[in-house]
Scaffold this active site. Structure first.
Site, PDB file in Angstrom:
ATOM      1  N   THR A 126       0.867  -1.422  -0.121  1.00 30.50           N
ATOM      2  CA  THR A 126       0.074  -0.127  -0.024  1.00 30.50           C
ATOM      3  C   THR A 126       0.909   1.352  -0.050  1.00 30.50           C
ATOM      4  O   THR A 126       1.805   1.263   0.651  1.00 30.50           O
ATOM      5  CB  THR A 126      -0.880  -0.046   1.159  1.00 30.50           C
ATOM      6  OG1 THR A 126      -1.768  -1.243   1.167  1.00 30.50           O
ATOM      7  CG2 THR A 126      -1.603   1.238   1.258  1.00 30.50           C
ATOM      8  N   GLU A 127       0.384   2.377  -0.827  1.00 28.17           N
ATOM      9  CA  GLU A 127       1.207   3.402  -0.828  1.00 28.17           C
ATOM     10  C   GLU A 127       0.025   4.615  -0.620  1.00 28.17           C
ATOM     11  O   GLU A 127      -1.190   4.357  -0.639  1.00 28.17           O
ATOM     12  CB  GLU A 127       1.874   3.726  -1.969  1.00 28.17           C
ATOM     13  CG  GLU A 127       2.996   2.813  -2.269  1.00 28.17           C
ATOM     14  CD  GLU A 127       3.682   3.042  -3.321  1.00 28.17           C
ATOM     15  OE1 GLU A 127       3.378   4.009  -4.375  1.00 28.17           O
ATOM     16  OE2 GLU A 127       4.635   2.180  -3.729  1.00 28.17           O
ATOM     17  N   GLU A 364      -6.056  -5.802   3.623  1.00 30.44           N
ATOM     18  CA  GLU A 364      -6.253  -7.046   2.973  1.00 30.44           C
ATOM     19  C   GLU A 364      -7.411  -7.139   1.857  1.00 30.44           C
ATOM     20  O   GLU A 364      -7.676  -8.099   1.392  1.00 30.44           O
ATOM     21  CB  GLU A 364      -6.101  -8.422   3.656  1.00 30.44           C
ATOM     22  CG  GLU A 364      -4.797  -8.284   4.599  1.00 30.44           C
ATOM     23  CD  GLU A 364      -4.146  -9.540   4.679  1.00 30.44           C
ATOM     24  OE1 GLU A 364      -4.205 -10.351   4.185  1.00 30.44           O
ATOM     25  OE2 GLU A 364      -3.389  -9.425   5.624  1.00 30.44           O
ATOM     26  N   THR A 366     -10.455  -4.404   0.868  1.00 31.58           N
ATOM     27  CA  THR A 366     -11.745  -3.704   1.189  1.00 31.58           C
ATOM     28  C   THR A 366     -12.970  -4.774   0.865  1.00 31.58           C
ATOM     29  O   THR A 366     -12.745  -5.626  -0.113  1.00 31.58           O
ATOM     30  CB  THR A 366     -12.232  -2.662   0.639  1.00 31.58           C
ATOM     31  OG1 THR A 366     -12.240  -2.573  -0.618  1.00 31.58           O
ATOM     32  CG2 THR A 366     -11.268  -1.305   1.241  1.00 31.58           C
TER      33      THR A 366
HETATM   34  N1  CAA Z   1      -3.583 -14.987  -8.195  1.00 31.09           N
HETATM   35  C1  CAA Z   1      -2.979 -14.944  -9.326  1.00 31.09           C
HETATM   36  N2  CAA Z   1      -2.945 -14.124 -10.311  1.00 31.09           N
HETATM   37  C2  CAA Z   1      -4.021 -12.980 -10.299  1.00 31.09           C
HETATM   38  C3  CAA Z   1      -4.848 -12.965  -8.996  1.00 31.09           C
HETATM   39  C4  CAA Z   1      -4.713 -14.159  -8.214  1.00 31.09           C
HETATM   40  N3  CAA Z   1      -5.445 -13.939  -7.149  1.00 31.09           N
HETATM   41  N4  CAA Z   1      -5.272 -11.865  -9.175  1.00 31.09           N
HETATM   42  C5  CAA Z   1      -4.968 -11.275 -10.042  1.00 31.09           C
HETATM   43  N5  CAA Z   1      -3.851 -11.815 -10.833  1.00 31.09           N
HETATM   44  C6  CAA Z   1      -3.092 -11.623 -12.041  1.00 31.09           C
HETATM   45  C7  CAA Z   1      -4.048 -11.313 -13.330  1.00 31.09           C
HETATM   46  O1  CAA Z   1      -4.558 -12.584 -13.878  1.00 31.09           O
HETATM   47  C8  CAA Z   1      -3.582 -10.474 -14.285  1.00 31.09           C
HETATM   48  O2  CAA Z   1      -2.575 -10.976 -14.738  1.00 31.09           O
HETATM   49  P1  CAA Z   1      -2.520 -11.326 -16.587  1.00 31.09           P
HETATM   50  O3  CAA Z   1      -2.772  -9.686 -17.058  1.00 31.09           O
HETATM   51  O4  CAA Z   1      -1.436 -12.013 -16.708  1.00 31.09           O
HETATM   52  O5  CAA Z   1      -3.857 -12.133 -16.759  1.00 31.09           O
HETATM   53  C9  CAA Z   1      -2.701  -9.500 -13.051  1.00 31.09           C
HETATM   54  O6  CAA Z   1      -2.698 -10.122 -11.871  1.00 31.09           O
HETATM   55  C10 CAA Z   1      -3.611  -8.292 -12.907  1.00 31.09           C
HETATM   56  O7  CAA Z   1      -4.952  -8.576 -12.488  1.00 31.09           O
HETATM   57  P2  CAA Z   1      -6.229  -7.387 -12.490  1.00 31.09           P
HETATM   58  O8  CAA Z   1      -6.346  -7.400 -13.819  1.00 31.09           O
HETATM   59  O9  CAA Z   1      -7.003  -8.191 -11.756  1.00 31.09           O
HETATM   60  O10 CAA Z   1      -5.613  -6.310 -11.611  1.00 31.09           O
HETATM   61  P3  CAA Z   1      -6.207  -5.031 -11.316  1.00 31.09           P
HETATM   62  O11 CAA Z   1      -5.383  -3.933 -11.337  1.00 31.09           O
HETATM   63  O12 CAA Z   1      -7.640  -4.765 -11.879  1.00 31.09           O
HETATM   64  O13 CAA Z   1      -6.481  -5.376  -9.597  1.00 31.09           O
HETATM   65  C11 CAA Z   1      -7.572  -5.954  -7.785  1.00 31.09           C
HETATM   66  C12 CAA Z   1      -7.371  -6.105  -9.082  1.00 31.09           C
HETATM   67  C13 CAA Z   1      -8.516  -7.142  -7.273  1.00 31.09           C
HETATM   68  C14 CAA Z   1      -8.460  -4.447  -7.426  1.00 31.09           C
HETATM   69  C15 CAA Z   1      -6.261  -5.826  -6.888  1.00 31.09           C
HETATM   70  O14 CAA Z   1      -5.664  -4.585  -7.247  1.00 31.09           O
HETATM   71  C16 CAA Z   1      -6.474  -5.669  -5.415  1.00 31.09           C
HETATM   72  O15 CAA Z   1      -6.575  -6.700  -4.959  1.00 31.09           O
HETATM   73  N6  CAA Z   1      -6.505  -4.656  -4.602  1.00 31.09           N
HETATM   74  C17 CAA Z   1      -6.629  -4.636  -3.250  1.00 31.09           C
HETATM   75  C18 CAA Z   1      -4.908  -4.709  -2.743  1.00 31.09           C
HETATM   76  C19 CAA Z   1      -5.300  -5.204  -1.222  1.00 31.09           C
HETATM   77  O16 CAA Z   1      -5.607  -6.121  -0.888  1.00 31.09           O
HETATM   78  N7  CAA Z   1      -4.287  -4.348  -0.448  1.00 31.09           N
HETATM   79  C20 CAA Z   1      -4.282  -5.016   1.043  1.00 31.09           C
HETATM   80  C21 CAA Z   1      -2.725  -4.575   1.334  1.00 31.09           C
HETATM   81  S1  CAA Z   1      -2.001  -5.684   2.075  1.00 31.09           S
HETATM   82  C22 CAA Z   1      -2.580  -5.604   3.837  1.00 31.09           C
HETATM   83  O17 CAA Z   1      -3.541  -5.139   3.955  1.00 31.09           O
HETATM   84  C23 CAA Z   1      -1.896  -6.497   4.730  1.00 31.09           C
HETATM   85  C24 CAA Z   1      -1.640  -5.889   6.061  1.00 31.09           C
HETATM   86  O18 CAA Z   1      -0.640  -5.633   6.453  1.00 31.09           O
HETATM   87  C25 CAA Z   1      -2.917  -6.255   6.963  1.00 31.09           C
END
Ligand code: CAA
Length: 381
Positions: A126-127, A364, A366
């Site tokens: 996250t940034e 992780e 929303t």
């Molecule tokens: N497994 C494997 N590959 C995956 C995947 C998965 N679950 N999800 C996506 N990918 C791959 C896709 O297949 C794609 O690859 P290709 O182009 O080769 O097909 C690539 O990754 C990009 O995927 P998307 O097009 O789906 O990407 P997007 O930009 O549209 O993002 C999103 C999708 C689901 C919104 C993602 O950005 C996301 O999960 N955002 C939330 C982030 C997050 O959970 N942050 C939490 C921070 S960590 C934290 O909170 C921990 C803590 O300390 C408590």
């Protein structure tokens, strides 16, 4: 289909339950109040094998499987959400290094994460301007001979100030398509140019610090790269799938803690000449709460089982996280209601459970991000 736990899974759940009763519950309220990271308990939990639950024994893990891990996180969360999130994220960091790290990096860091020599690990994607849109990060890593030079800022990083090692994501190819030029790096706490800022003052999870991390010409050896250059975003997504099982498990624990407490309370509290548990309004709150939490736990354990047996679990992990965190939030609100005005005071723990559970629908991914993941998985099937 068999819903029965193995003997080992039951033993682990019971051992963690005992530990939580004796060591975590008694200090949870005070640590929340003082925003104090539970260093001593985390060390003891590591010694009991709770920090590398899906890591092979030869790297210092306990390798008990994802179902046992889920049960353990739920039990810890019944005592304190901050202990549980530290455990969940540290396990996730150990796993990502194990899955994608180079051998010498694995040998160097994983045993220390597992045995508590590192109080925690952090997952730094996250940034300030890139939370849900994780592929939009701006931190850069530039290759220079046998090193990478990292510059940028990470925000809201769980355990930032306590962690011995962090995994951080940075753009290595700014010309690549979105999400394709990102790489992941293992960074030691002591690395020059790595700066940990003061923790945020949060509503809940107050014994789990979240910090801004700054990389100011931070130089790391090239062997700290996880996987290959450009694979970082996929690695993050894969690990977050597993992380979401942890947070779903945590939510179930907080939800049960809230309704268990409120249920005991309403049996003793009298109004209109009888215990308030005799009123239908209260009985329905109890019935709805336990039904929703047991459904949530089934979803969480299904996702855990799929991961443990190496089947696809992206959709199931997001469903489990979405349902469990929102169900537990509803339960915590009901628990406050069941205690009436006292539920709103610091004299009882249900206000803490409510503050803590709100965080779980945010980190992780929303609830809205989980809905994106679930609907994409269904529509693209
Ligand atoms: N497994 C494997 N590959 C995956 C995947 C998965 N679950 N999800 C996506 N990918 C791959 C896709 O297949 C794609 O690859 P290709 O182009 O080769 O097909 C690539 O990754 C990009 O995927 P998307 O097009 O789906 O990407 P997007 O930009 O549209 O993002 C999103 C999708 C689901 C919104 C993602 O950005 C996301 O999960 N955002 C939330 C982030 C997050 O959970 N942050 C939490 C921070 S960590 C934290 O909170 C921990 C803590 O300390 C408590």
């Amino acid at each position: 289909m068999d819903f029965k736990l193995t003997i080992q899974q039951e033993m682990i759940r019971n051992a963690v339950r005992d530990f939580t009763e004796k060591e975590i519950k008694p200090v949870a309220g005070q640590y929340d109040e003082e925003r104090r990271f539970p260093y001593q308990n985390i060390k003891k939990m590591a010694e009991l094998g709770m920090m590398g639950m899906n890591i092979p024994v030869e790297y210092g893990g306990s390798d008990v499987g994802v179902v046992a891990y889920s049960l353990a996180i739920t039990e810890i969360a019944k005592g304190c959400a901050s202990h549980a999130v530290t455990t969940s994220v540290t396990n996730m960091v150990a796993e990502v290094i194990y899955e994608f790290g180079q051998e010498e990096i694995k040998r160097k860091h994983i045993p220390k994460l597992c045995n508590g020599e590192y109080a925690a690990g952090s997952f730094a994607i996250t940034e300030p301007h890139a939370g849900s849109d994780a592929a939009n990060i701006r931190t850069t890593a530039v290759r220079e001979k046998d090193t990478y030079v990292i510059n940028g800022t990470k925000s809201l990083i769980t355990s930032g100030e306590a962690s011995g090692v962090i995994v951080a994501w940075a753009v290595t190819n700014p010309n690549a398509k979105k999400g394709k030029g990102i790489s992941a790096f293992v960074i030691e706490k002591e690395t020059p140019g790595f700066i940990v800022e003061s923790p945020e003052d949060k509503m809940g999870h107050r014994a789990s610090p979240v910090n801004e991390l700054v990389f100011d010409n931070c130089v790391v050896p090239a062997n700290c790269l996880l996987g290959k250059e450009g694979e970082g975003f996929k690695i993050a997504m894969m690990e977050l799938d597993g992380g979401r099982i942890g947070i779903g498990s945590l939510a179930v624990g907080v939800g049960f803690a809230a309704i268990d407490f409120a249920t005991e309370y309403v049996k003793k509290r009298e109004a209109f000449g009888k215990p308030i548990s005799s009123f239908e309004a209260i009985q329905w709150m109890i019935a709805d709460s336990y039904t929703e939490l047991e459904a949530a736990q089934l979803l969480v354990l299904r996702a855990a089982f799929l991961k443990e047996t190496r089947q696809a679990f992206t959709k199931e992990a997001s469903m489990a996280k979405l349902f469990a965190t929102e169900a537990a939030r509803n339960v915590a609100i009901r628990a406050v209601q069941m205690l009436g005005g006292y539920g709103y005071t610091k004299g009882y723990p249900v206000e803490r459970y409510l503050r803590d559970i709100i965080g779980t629908t945010l980190y992780e991914g929303t609830s809205e991000v989980q809905r994106i993941v679930i609907s994409r998985e269904i529509l693209n099937r």
